[in-house]
Design an enzyme around this catalytic site. Structure first.
Site, short mmCIF file in Angstrom:
data_model
loop_
_atom_site.label_atom_id
_atom_site.label_comp_id
_atom_site.label_asym_id
_atom_site.label_seq_id
_atom_site.Cartn_x
_atom_site.Cartn_y
_atom_site.Cartn_z
CG ASP A 118 2.88 -5.34 10.64
OD1 ASP A 118 3.83 -5.73 11.34
OD2 ASP A 118 2.03 -6.11 10.15
NE ARG B 133 -3.08 -0.08 3.20
CZ ARG B 133 -3.90 0.78 3.81
NH1 ARG B 133 -4.94 1.30 3.18
NH2 ARG B 133 -3.67 1.13 5.06
CB SER C 115 4.94 -6.48 8.26
OG SER C 115 4.32 -5.27 7.95
P1 ADP Z 1 -1.73 -8.34 6.47
O1 ADP Z 1 -1.58 -9.16 7.71
O2 ADP Z 1 -1.23 -9.05 5.27
O3 ADP Z 1 -1.21 -6.98 6.61
P2 ADP Z 1 -4.61 -8.38 6.90
O4 ADP Z 1 -4.55 -7.93 8.30
O5 ADP Z 1 -5.67 -7.80 6.03
O6 ADP Z 1 -3.27 -8.17 6.12
O7 ADP Z 1 -4.77 -9.96 6.94
C1 ADP Z 1 -4.99 -10.67 5.79
C2 ADP Z 1 -5.01 -12.13 6.14
O8 ADP Z 1 -6.06 -12.40 7.05
C3 ADP Z 1 -5.26 -13.00 4.95
O9 ADP Z 1 -4.03 -13.46 4.46
C4 ADP Z 1 -6.08 -14.13 5.52
O10 ADP Z 1 -5.21 -15.14 5.97
C5 ADP Z 1 -6.76 -13.57 6.71
N1 ADP Z 1 -8.16 -13.19 6.44
C6 ADP Z 1 -8.68 -12.53 5.41
N2 ADP Z 1 -10.00 -12.36 5.53
C7 ADP Z 1 -10.33 -12.94 6.71
C8 ADP Z 1 -11.56 -13.12 7.42
N3 ADP Z 1 -12.72 -12.70 6.94
N4 ADP Z 1 -11.49 -13.74 8.60
C9 ADP Z 1 -10.33 -14.20 9.10
N5 ADP Z 1 -9.16 -14.08 8.48
C10 ADP Z 1 -9.16 -13.46 7.30
MG MG Z 2 -1.26 -5.36 7.86
#
Ligand code: ADP
Ligand code: MG
Length: 475
Positions: free
Chosen positions: A186, A71, A132
């Protein structure tokens, strides 16, 4: 107990076991702070000494390379308010697992596109880079990648300075310039963004693709950093006096915490708990399989029990086993069920949702190519519940260790503290947050823990850290 229940019981952790996990986490947190530590928990100094105080001003670029995408954000602070503009870019697998140069060239291209889009290509903005993955930092604006996690394995990055790699890629592109003033984890960004709203926020936690936690540790306890290079309380007071002159009359929300430099934020990288085998008593054969088939075998064992990248895959392996034993889907093993990664963690959230009727669970399974009976869907729901509950409990046990450590650091009988938290697992799963809270309450009864979901943690937090870092540069 029937056969299904026996399998589900493997995922149950009782209070005594959770206390043990809390204790093991605590031991390795302490060990990681020592100089020349070999702890599985890296306890990385972040060189973030202060939480924000509301005096942050100006325009910053925030760049976030997390688990799933990149992002680019522009954050503007003005009179204790902020505005954020952003664009999301996917990271194709070939860049995640190609060469480092390709990965960073791709990031530079995304930044270039964003600056074009915002009309800011000539601006040379100060930037905060949220990266991260575990980085060994010697200052706020440099950091060596210790090891990739969460599905990344681009070559020639581990052991290299990631800020430098991004700067080199920007140079190669030769279309714009950036001043990268801070490298940010992060979890640290999340803590900062929440501390902007709540001065009691001194912990940042991630429950998303991966899991991690940072917190404000007493400087005197961080044996591994050179205490002579730490800013003194007087530096800060001088700086604040100057700023008071500049912003005479500005409405500032100051807290005691902000005005004394006695703490530094430590990025624990707690996902590494268990890499020395200390979680083997709770790890199931399904977890062993998930680990064996990951790209970082033997590493991040706690993360593999607790985070979004892995929970769905654990569930899939349990379902496959139950089916092979004739206990599910009429014993009919499909190609789908044998496909790694097919069962994403977002399905756990959908299937476990209380609002969802069993018929809808069946329709989700059907979309996955799994034909189920009503009885099957009850079993699938129970498997999802067991796996997500264990994840939340383990995170709760880890967090209990951290809050009790902070409480003891401050010699308090009772600690009241806020955890800034981010990640889809926490925010979107119907039960994860509740179980996490209950577990912390049970395991750390002398702490009163408030959870504050971060808004734009990586963007706002990174920009705030960049603002604080630049303030230091100018001093
Ligand atoms: P990141 O950790 O990559 O910064 P997020 O916090 O958006 O990003 O987490 C994304 C991850 O969370 C995805 O890879 C998936 O494993 C999990 N995820 C996505 N949607 C859901 C959901 N509705 N419920 C639980 N876990 C989810
Ligand atoms: Mg994140």
């Amino acid at each position: 107990m029937n056969d299904v229940e026996e399998t589900l019981a493997l995922f149950k952790i009782n209070q005594d076991q959770l206390q043990l996990v809390k204790g093991r986490m605590r031991e390795r947190l302490e060990e990681g702070l020592k100089s020349k530590s070999t702890s599985t928990i890296k306890m990385l100094p972040s060189f973030v000494y202060l939480t924000p105080d509301g005096t942050e001003r100006g325009k910053y670029l925030a760049l976030d390379l997390g688990g799933t995408n990149f992002r680019a954000m522009l954050v503007r602070f003005k009179k204790q308010r902020y505005r954020l503009y952003h664009k999301i870019y996917t990271i194709p697998l070939e860049f995640m697992q190609g060469t480092g140069e390709e990965l960073f060239d791709h990031l530079a291209q995304c930044i270039c596109d964003f600056l074009d889009y915002m009309g800011l290509k000539k601006a040379r903005l100060p930037a905060g880079f949220t990266f991260s993955f575990p980085c060994e930092q010697a200052a706020i604006d440099t950091g060596t990648l210790v090891t990739w996690t969460k599905g990344f394995k681009a070559t020639d990055c581990e052991g290299h300075d990631v800020v430098n790699m991004l700067q080199e890629a920007i140079k190669r592109r030769n279309e714009f310039d950036l001043d990268i003033v801070a490298l940010i984890n992060d979890a640290v960004g999340t803590m900062m963004s929440c501390a902007y709203e709540d001065p009691q926020c001194e912990i940042g936690m991630i429950a998303g693709t991966g899991t991690n936690l940072c917190y404000m540790e007493e400087l005197k306890n961080i044996e591994k950093i050179d205490q002579r290079n730490v800013p003194t309380k007087r530096d800060e007071e001088t700086h604040e006096a100057e700023e008071d002159k500049q912003n005479a009359g500005a409405n500032k929300k100051k807290t005691e915490v902000n005005s004394v430099v006695s703490k530094m934020c430590i990025n624990t990288e707690w996902g590494g708990l268990g890499d020395d085998g200390c979680l083997d008593d709770i790890i199931t054969s399904f977890d062993v399989e998930v680990d064996k088939n990951s790209i970082n075998q033997g590493k991040q064992r706690f993360e593999k029990l607790t985070s979004g990248m892995y929970l769905g895959e654990i569930v899939r392996r349990v379902l496959l086993d139950l089916t092979r034993r004739g206990l599910l889907f009429k014993g009919h093993v499909t190609e789908t069920l044998k496909t790694p990664g097919i069962f994403e963690t977002k399905y756990l959230s959908q299937i476990e949702s209380d609002r969802l009727a069993l018929l809808q669970v069946r329709s989700i399974l059907q979309q996955l190519g799994l034909l189920s009976t009503c009885h099957d869907s009850i079993i699938v729901k129970a498997v999802c519940g067991a796996v997500s509950r264990r994840a939340a409990q383990l995170c709760g046990a880890g967090l209990a260790a951290v809050v009790d450590k902070i409480r003891e650091n401050r010699k308090l009988d009772h600690l009241s503290i806020t955890v800034g938290i981010d990640g889809a697992l926490y925010k979107l799963h119907p039960r994860f947050s509740q179980v996490l809270k209950e577990t912390v309450r049970d395991l750390a009864p002398q702490c009163d823990v408030t959870f504050l979901p971060s808004e734009e943690g990586s963007g706002k937090g990174a920009a705030l850290i960049a603002a604080v870092a630049r303030r230091k540069q100018e001093m």
